[in-house]
Each structure stands twice: as C-alpha cells, then as structure tokens.
Design an enzyme around this catalytic site. Structure first.
Site, PDB file in Angstrom:
ATOM      1  N   GLU A 127      -2.324  -6.929   7.730  1.00 39.54           N
ATOM      2  CA  GLU A 127      -1.069  -6.920   8.116  1.00 39.54           C
ATOM      3  C   GLU A 127      -0.785  -7.852   9.537  1.00 39.54           C
ATOM      4  O   GLU A 127      -1.653  -8.266  10.061  1.00 39.54           O
ATOM      5  CB  GLU A 127      -0.630  -5.417   8.659  1.00 39.54           C
ATOM      6  CG  GLU A 127       0.798  -5.330   9.048  1.00 39.54           C
ATOM      7  CD  GLU A 127       2.007  -5.655   8.162  1.00 39.54           C
ATOM      8  OE1 GLU A 127       1.988  -6.886   7.887  1.00 39.54           O
ATOM      9  OE2 GLU A 127       2.596  -4.554   7.692  1.00 39.54           O
ATOM     10  N   HIS A 147       0.862  -1.389  -0.061  1.00 38.01           N
ATOM     11  CA  HIS A 147      -0.061  -0.116   0.162  1.00 38.01           C
ATOM     12  C   HIS A 147       0.948   0.971  -0.009  1.00 38.01           C
ATOM     13  O   HIS A 147       2.160   1.255   0.348  1.00 38.01           O
ATOM     14  CB  HIS A 147      -0.964  -0.056   1.217  1.00 38.01           C
ATOM     15  CG  HIS A 147      -0.328   0.146   2.482  1.00 38.01           C
ATOM     16  ND1 HIS A 147       0.448   1.141   3.010  1.00 38.01           N
ATOM     17  CD2 HIS A 147      -0.035  -0.823   3.441  1.00 38.01           C
ATOM     18  CE1 HIS A 147       0.945   1.150   4.019  1.00 38.01           C
ATOM     19  NE2 HIS A 147       0.598  -0.048   4.680  1.00 38.01           N
TER      20      HIS A 147
END
Length: 192
Positions: free
Chosen positions: A86, A16
């Site tokens: 994550e 990202h």
C-alpha cells in the site's frame, strides 16, 4: 478478454478483504493487520469467480491481509511482490481522513503531502515496475493488493499520473480487470 485478439495481456486486480482498520476508515500501509472474520468470508467468495480463469502469473502484496485474501480465494502460491504494498502513509498510519482534515483541511492522499510517507513519484516508480512485469507476459496476471495502491496502479495502466487514482473507488474483496482495446490500455471491469 481484450477486444483485440492480438493483445492478450490483462491485469486482474483484487483488493484485500476487510480488516478492522479498513472497516473503520483508518489508513493502513505498513501495519500488518489480519482480516476480520467477515473479511475472510467475503474474500472466500472470490474463489468461485476466479476458479475457471487461467492466469499466467499471480502476485500478492506481502502484507498478510493481501496474502490471506489470495489464499482463501484459491491462490496460496501467489508470489509476494514488495512493489504491490500500500501507499506508505507515514505519520498518517492508523489515522482517518476526518482526523487528518482537522489540521489539514481538504487533505487527500491524492492531493496533499504525506509526512513521513511516500510521494506520488515514489509510488509511480514502483507501480510502473509492476506494469512492466505484466506487459512482459502474455495472458492474464492476477494481483492481490490494497485500495490506494491498486487505484494508483490503474491510473498508471491508463497512462495517467497516480493522482488520477482518485477517480476509482475500490471496495474490499472486489475484482477489477484492466486490458486493451486494440493498442489502448482500458478499464474492462471495475469494483465488481
């Protein structure tokens, strides 16, 4: 493309774009931060690099930093996949490595426990599910996710323990490609 035309499976990884915490070195897992303006701008630069590539499937972490990166890179319909979130940092959420090392010398997510967070075994289980989906499909799979989870995913692709992800530095808004050389899983391109 893979070196062997008989093996057509590739896994394309995009970390990202920049957030305030990624810029400042703070561990970010469950905190759902937006991209910075710079993060959006750089992520938008991925669009022309991906525009002419055909993907059999596209997945994204459900966190907005990954979803927005997918959107501005030209993939607004990427399928959210909770297995791409994550590494859960637990008590270290929002804390820098430097701050953690004041009380735990030498700490890294790769080598030390994460109080209240995920264990290497737990992250291995969920990332192996991602790899199973990718390998069940022929063609290219594109995923938008996070620094530590993508590094751990790469280690698992290469049939290594997730802790070997420590060897793969991964910057924001970068593109990496995993594939095969004959039947052996390999790294084709990294952090570009």
């Amino acid at each position: 493309m893979s070196a062997d035309p008989a093996i057509t499976t590739e896994l394309w990884l995009v970390r990202h774009g920049e957030t305030e915490w990624s810029r400042d070195g703070k561990h970010t897992s469950t905190t759902d931060l937006p991209l910075t303006e710079h993060g959006v701008e750089v992520a938008r630069g991925l669009a022309p690099r991906l525009a002419d590539v055909e993907f059999a499937q596209v997945f994204t972490s459900p966190r907005q930093r990954a979803r927005v990166t997918a959107e501005v890179a030209g993939f607004p319909d990427a399928t959210p996949d909770d297995d791409l979130v994550e590494w859960a940092y637990g008590d270290y959420e929002g804390v820098t490595t430097e701050e953690i090392r004041r009380t735990v010398p030498g700490w890294t997510v790769w080598s030390h426990p994460v109080p209240g967070g995920e264990t290497p075994h737990e992250i291995t289980e969920r990332l192996d599910r991602v790899i199973a989906k990718v390998r069940a499909s022929s063609g290219r799979t594109l995923v938008f996710a996070h620094g530590h989870s993508l590094r751990a995913l790469t280690a698992r692709w290469l049939e290594q323990p997730v802790t070997e992800g420590r060897y793969f530095r991964l910057d924001t808004s970068t593109l990496s490609v995993l594939g095969y050389e004959r039947e052996t899983p390999v790294l084709l391109r990294w952090n570009s």
